[in-house]
Design a protein around this motif. Structure first.
Motif, PDB file in Angstrom:
ATOM      1  N   PRO A 178       0.920  -1.148   0.029  1.00  0.00           N
ATOM      2  CA  PRO A 178      -0.047  -0.075   0.142  1.00  0.00           C
ATOM      3  C   PRO A 178       0.915   1.185  -0.169  1.00  0.00           C
ATOM      4  N   ARG A 179       0.315   2.388  -0.602  1.00  0.00           N
ATOM      5  CA  ARG A 179       0.928   3.603  -0.572  1.00  0.00           C
ATOM      6  C   ARG A 179       1.058   4.114   1.090  1.00  0.00           C
ATOM      7  N   PRO A 180       1.997   4.669   1.475  1.00  0.00           N
ATOM      8  CA  PRO A 180       1.954   5.150   2.840  1.00  0.00           C
ATOM      9  C   PRO A 180       1.094   6.538   2.878  1.00  0.00           C
ATOM     10  N   LEU A 181       0.450   6.894   4.127  1.00  0.00           N
ATOM     11  CA  LEU A 181      -0.484   7.789   4.162  1.00  0.00           C
ATOM     12  C   LEU A 181       0.200   9.021   3.679  1.00  0.00           C
ATOM     13  N   THR A 182       1.362   9.054   3.987  1.00  0.00           N
ATOM     14  CA  THR A 182       2.220  10.371   3.490  1.00  0.00           C
ATOM     15  C   THR A 182       2.734  10.617   2.115  1.00  0.00           C
ATOM     16  N   TYR A 183       1.973   9.806   1.104  1.00  0.00           N
ATOM     17  CA  TYR A 183       2.372   9.798  -0.231  1.00  0.00           C
ATOM     18  C   TYR A 183       2.428  11.008  -0.970  1.00  0.00           C
ATOM     19  N   MET A 184       1.308  12.012  -0.751  1.00  0.00           N
ATOM     20  CA  MET A 184       1.308  13.475  -1.358  1.00  0.00           C
ATOM     21  C   MET A 184       2.586  14.241  -0.639  1.00  0.00           C
ATOM     22  N   ARG A 240      -5.916   1.352  -6.098  1.00  0.00           N
ATOM     23  CA  ARG A 240      -5.708   0.887  -4.558  1.00  0.00           C
ATOM     24  C   ARG A 240      -4.694   1.949  -3.905  1.00  0.00           C
ATOM     25  N   GLY A 241      -3.735   2.248  -4.602  1.00  0.00           N
ATOM     26  CA  GLY A 241      -2.764   3.236  -3.862  1.00  0.00           C
ATOM     27  C   GLY A 241      -3.411   4.538  -3.502  1.00  0.00           C
ATOM     28  N   TRP A 242      -4.614   4.998  -4.169  1.00  0.00           N
ATOM     29  CA  TRP A 242      -5.217   6.084  -3.861  1.00  0.00           C
ATOM     30  C   TRP A 242      -6.511   5.974  -2.931  1.00  0.00           C
ATOM     31  N   CYS A 243      -7.264   5.088  -3.177  1.00  0.00           N
ATOM     32  CA  CYS A 243      -8.324   4.709  -2.341  1.00  0.00           C
ATOM     33  C   CYS A 243      -8.069   4.206  -1.038  1.00  0.00           C
ATOM     34  N   ASP A 244      -7.117   3.105  -1.091  1.00  0.00           N
ATOM     35  CA  ASP A 244      -6.827   2.453   0.334  1.00  0.00           C
ATOM     36  C   ASP A 244      -6.213   3.388   1.137  1.00  0.00           C
ATOM     37  N   ALA A 245      -5.319   4.560   0.719  1.00  0.00           N
ATOM     38  CA  ALA A 245      -4.948   5.484   1.835  1.00  0.00           C
ATOM     39  C   ALA A 245      -5.927   6.398   2.206  1.00  0.00           C
ATOM     40  N   TRP A 246      -6.850   6.723   1.516  1.00  0.00           N
ATOM     41  CA  TRP A 246      -7.829   7.697   1.889  1.00  0.00           C
ATOM     42  C   TRP A 246      -8.876   6.998   2.609  1.00  0.00           C
ATOM     43  N   LEU A 247      -9.078   5.698   2.657  1.00  0.00           N
ATOM     44  CA  LEU A 247     -10.111   5.105   3.367  1.00  0.00           C
ATOM     45  C   LEU A 247      -9.356   4.462   4.645  1.00  0.00           C
ATOM     46  N   ASP A 248      -8.207   4.810   4.823  1.00  0.00           N
ATOM     47  CA  ASP A 248      -7.407   4.266   6.073  1.00  0.00           C
ATOM     48  C   ASP A 248      -8.158   5.189   7.135  1.00  0.00           C
ATOM     49  N   PRO A 249      -8.804   4.674   8.347  1.00  0.00           N
ATOM     50  CA  PRO A 249      -9.204   5.636   9.481  1.00  0.00           C
ATOM     51  C   PRO A 249      -8.231   6.314   9.888  1.00  0.00           C
TER      52      PRO A 249
END
Length: 268
Positions: free
Chosen positions: A82-88, A181-190
């Motif tokens: 998964p992409r890290p939540l800090t990907y941006m 998945r890289g975008w969606c799963d990061a944004w949907l992580d609580p």
């Protein structure tokens, strides 16, 4: 071969995160005095999904336009999931500066949409950026809102059971799961509900233009208000009626007019 890779005039550059594809629209860098408009796509975007907008931007501004697919999108290198939540954060602090350096770009104006807008804000607020004349951000996010999560959850269902996967595969090919998945799963992580780049926005001194649709399904006018309040430099805002999350698609003429005016102003 996906549609992005099939396009004409594609080039590649090696960045810390991997190889990316890019193309030019309009005048080339033959005049060092001419600033470059650098376009950064949304969370599901790539070169091909901008359609003809880069060429229209070049036509209305008379400036060279650089458009590229980030790692994990279009015909660029795949990303690790998964992409890290800090990907941006990482895109704005590391990948975008590396691209500008690799291509020898001096004076520049950023044009980012959605995730690309947030990356632009991180870039502008992370450090003093030589050559940055201004940034125009379409449907930006500087913090996470419940409406964003709700809409992305709906996209997740469409990807699993509807035709979204097939529609994205036309543009991303083997990178389709990386892109979605890289975008969606990061944004949907609580934990992403705590995501914010407002600290970066607080440090921006370059001129900023914020454009958002009144019907944006991924964010509210609170995003515009926060950026306008926090940026230290000059800020212009434009809320477009009859417009959703993609001003360049939903209201292209009004968006181009505002962008052309902004580009002329920051060059003056």
């Amino acid at each position: 071969m996906n549609e992005a890779a099939a396009g004409s005039g594609l080039h590649h550059a090696d960045l810390p995160g991997g190889r990316v594809e890019y193309r030019w629209a309009g005048p080339r860098l033959r005049d060092a005095a001419l600033p470059v408009i650098v376009m950064l796509h949304e969370g599901l975007g790539c070169i091909a999904l901008w359609k003809d907008f880069p060429d229209r931007m070049a036509a209305v501004t008379g400036l060279p336009v650089l458009v590229y697919s980030r790692v994990g999108y279009g015909g660029s290198a795949p990303c690790a999931l998964p992409r890290p939540l800090t990907y941006m954060h990482e895109e704005g602090e590391r990948e975008l500066p590396a691209l500008l350096k690799a291509l020898g770009i001096g004076k520049h104006i950023l044009l980012g949409h959605s995730d690309g807008a947030s990356i632009s804000l991180v870039y502008a607020g992370a450090a003093v950026r030589d050559g940055l004349l201004g940034l125009a951000v379409l449907a930006p996010h500087s913090f996470c809102e419940e409406v964003s999560v709700t809409s992305i959850a709906a996209a997740d269902r469409a990807y699993a059971t509807g035709d979204l996967h097939g529609r994205l595969e036309k543009y991303h090919g083997a990178n389709t799961d990386c892109a979605f998945r890289g975008w969606c799963d990061a944004w949907l992580d609580p934990a992403f509900m705590q995501w914010s780049i407002e600290g970066y926005v607080d440090r921006i001194t370059a001129p900023v233009l914020v454009i958002q649709g009144e019907g944006d399904e991924y964010g509210t006018a609170a995003q515009v208000d926060s950026i306008a309040r926090r940026v230290k430099g000059p800020v212009e805002t434009l809320l477009l009626p009859g417009c959703g999350h993609s001003p360049q698609r939903d209201q292209p003429e009004a968006t181009l007019k505002a962008l052309a005016g902004f580009a002329a102003k920051v060059q003056a």
